[in-house]
Enzyme design. Structure first.
Site, PDB file in Angstrom:
ATOM      1  N   CYS A 237      69.499  -7.019  31.407  1.00  0.00           N
ATOM      2  CA  CYS A 237      70.449  -6.087  31.988  1.00  0.00           C
ATOM      3  C   CYS A 237      70.040  -4.706  31.295  1.00  0.00           C
ATOM      4  CB  CYS A 237      71.936  -6.162  31.423  1.00  0.00           C
ATOM      5  SG  CYS A 237      72.317  -7.998  32.161  1.00  0.00           S
ATOM      6  N   HIS A 316      64.391  -2.080  20.428  1.00  0.00           N
ATOM      7  CA  HIS A 316      64.061  -3.458  20.604  1.00  0.00           C
ATOM      8  C   HIS A 316      64.122  -4.417  19.142  1.00  0.00           C
ATOM      9  CE1 HIS A 316      62.163  -6.805  22.390  1.00  0.00           C
ATOM     10  NE2 HIS A 316      61.612  -6.116  23.381  1.00  0.00           N
ATOM     11  N   HIS A 405      77.243  -0.765  30.080  1.00  0.00           N
ATOM     12  CA  HIS A 405      76.993  -2.026  30.916  1.00  0.00           C
ATOM     13  C   HIS A 405      78.236  -2.894  30.892  1.00  0.00           C
ATOM     14  CE1 HIS A 405      75.089  -5.434  32.349  1.00  0.00           C
ATOM     15  NE2 HIS A 405      75.230  -6.154  31.353  1.00  0.00           N
ATOM     16  N   ASN A 438      79.493  -8.809  36.636  1.00  0.00           N
ATOM     17  CA  ASN A 438      78.234  -8.097  35.807  1.00  0.00           C
ATOM     18  C   ASN A 438      77.178  -8.212  37.064  1.00  0.00           C
ATOM     19  OD1 ASN A 438      76.120  -7.837  34.590  1.00  0.00           O
ATOM     20  ND2 ASN A 438      76.580  -9.309  32.962  1.00  0.00           N
TER      21      ASN A 438
END
Length: 504
Positions: A237, A316, A405, A438
């Site tokens: 996402c 990350h 998100h 979502n």
């Protein structure tokens, strides 16, 4: 030794005898003074020091040299004209080339408008799931959806024949519908000729056919032969902001071109019909959606663009095994493919967010917040003050709008608590989750479209987009509004129904 602790304690816990309104005035006054200290204190101090150390003969010498220069230019006016000309050219070069060569503008964006024929009730969806799941698994899905913060009706593709006889064909049809809808809309809104697009980036996680979806756009809209085309797959996402970051880097080294970024997801490709509960979560949360974003590095496009891209930042955590495995596509004991979402995902997302904002903070926060954060850190780490809590910067001083998100209710609750955001700040994210569920990487753009439809975006406002994705990654995008967005002139999926929101 008590100074850092005192500053932090007073700022975090002001005296109770102060009224809430007075506390706000004190905080705003502090932020203004610190943020403008370079003008209020430092520059006058430097000038005063220079004047004090300048002796009378030195001062007279400077005046004499200035007078000689002026008289020389009076006797040679052509030199004055030449100097003036080159000074003007240097200023123009700095303003037009150096200052703007790395600026990236968001001309406009469009979100896929869901066809009403795809809208189904929760009861109908349960019936479809019940045809391929056991009663225990169906009960689990019902329990999850009741607590997920989504509406009783939502958009699902392919329910007429569920589960589909060919998941590949169904996924391709779904991808074509949402992709073409978003791209057609953004090209119509901007009036840009597809052959003027020099960069094309498509991101989608679970469905990657051959030819790629980026090739599908090239074929459909007849893009030019030398277009830089990329198809990002399996990045979760957060891939939408990763695609924006890639487009920014390409535009910063190219000249006078457009970049089209398309973020979408094919929920059909991720349907799971087994009994592994960690894989059933994707059935409950993910839905169809897409967004197309047109970026430009044309200096002339600044006037017509909506936003300027200020920062992109990626974190990350893939080197950590727990973070890497918390969202994983794999087969179950019956060889059915599904995406497992483990219980570690919330903790991993929290750690990724923490590291991401630690890097983003120095770029966006006013110096006043950075000083308080530093004081609290010194008090805890250097002076070992146990009573000093970690200071969470007030990001509302850096941003007016937050697009987080819409991964699920628990994720939004955690971000709201950690960043100390208000219900108003979280409204675009929660309403996007409620209406569209979502939609993966495109959810950020449905949220920004919500804020525009509400008439909240004003010129100069700053927008923070935050996304999480498998791997595990956290990505941030920071935008500044170049003009006030008039909702009466906008055309997005929220227009026409925006008065029905927010809902409880």
């Amino acid at each position: 030794m008590a100074v850092p602790e005192t500053i932090n304690s007073i700022y975090s816990n002001p005296p109770n005898f102060l009224s809430p309104k007075l506390k706000i005035y004190i905080k705003n006054g502090y932020n203004y003074l610190i943020s403008h200290s370079i003008y209020l204190l430092i520059i006058p101090a430097i000038l005063s020091t220079a004047i004090c150390h300048l002796s009378a003969p030195d001062f007279l010498q400077i005046v004499t040299l200035t007078q000689l220069l002026i008289s020389y230019l009076d006797r040679h006016p052509h030199l004055a004209i030449i100097c003036f000309f080159w000074a003007v050219m240097a200023i123009i070069y700095i303003l037009t080339v150096v200052a703007r060569r790395k600026r990236v503008y968001l001309v406009d964006f469009a979100c896929y408008r869901h066809d009403p024929c795809f809208l189904i009730s929760r009861e109908t969806f349960y019936q479809k799931l019940g045809s391929c799941l056991s009663p225990e698994s169906l009960a689990f899905c019902e329990k999850v959806m009741e607590r997920s913060g989504v509406s009783d009706k939502f958009f699902v593709y392919g329910t007429e024949n569920f589960p589909p006889k060919s998941s590949f064909e169904c996924a391709r049809e779904e991808a074509e519908i949402v992709l073409s809808g978003a791209v057609d809309d953004v090209l119509a809104k901007t009036g840009v000729n597809p052959r003027d697009i020099g960069v094309l980036i498509v991101n989608i996680s679970t469905f990657n056919p051959v030819p790629s979806l980026s090739a599908m756009i090239v074929n459909r809209h007849k893009l030019r032969e030398d277009v830089l085309s990329y198809n990002l797959g399996g990045m979760g996402c957060s891939a939408g902001l990763i695609a924006i970051d890639l487009a920014k880097r390409l535009l910063q080294v190219g000249h006078n071109t457009y970049a089209l970024v398309v973020s979408l997801e094919s929920a059909t490709a991720g349907h799971y019909v087994g009994e592994d509960r960690s894989k059933l979560l994707s059935n409950c949360l993910f839905r169809m959606g897409a967004a197309a974003i047109l970026l430009s590095n044309h200096p002339s496009d600044r006037r017509s663009s909506k936003y300027e891209l200020k920062h992109t930042l990626r974190t990350h955590l893939g080197a950590d095994d727990k973070a890497y495995n918390c969202v994983m596509q794999e087969v179950d004991k019956d060889t059915r493919v599904g995406i497992s979402i483990t219980k570690d995902v919330s903790a991993v997302a929290g750690e990724a967010l923490k590291r991401n904002i630690s890097s983003l903070g120095p770029l966006v926060l006013p110096i006043s917040e950075q000083l308080i954060f530093l004081a609290a850190l010194i008090a805890r780490k250097v002076f070992k003050k146990k009573g000093v809590k970690p200071y969470v910067p007030d990001f509302k001083l850096a941003f007016e709008h937050f697009c987080i998100h819409a991964g699920g209710k628990a994720v939004l609750d955690e971000v709201e608590r950690n960043l100390k955001l208000t219900k108003w700040d979280m409204e675009p994210s929660r309403m996007t989750l409620y209406r569209y569920n979502n939609t993966s990487s495109s959810s950020l753009w449905y949220e920004l479209a919500y804020a525009e439809a509400k008439g909240r975006v004003k010129k100069g406002d700053r927008v923070w987009q935050i996304a999480f994705g498998s791997g595990f990654k956290c990505a941030s995008g920071v935008w500044r509004a170049l003009r006030t967005i008039d909702p009466s002139k906008e055309d997005n999926p929220w227009i026409g129904v925006i008065d029905q929101f927010p809902v409880t």
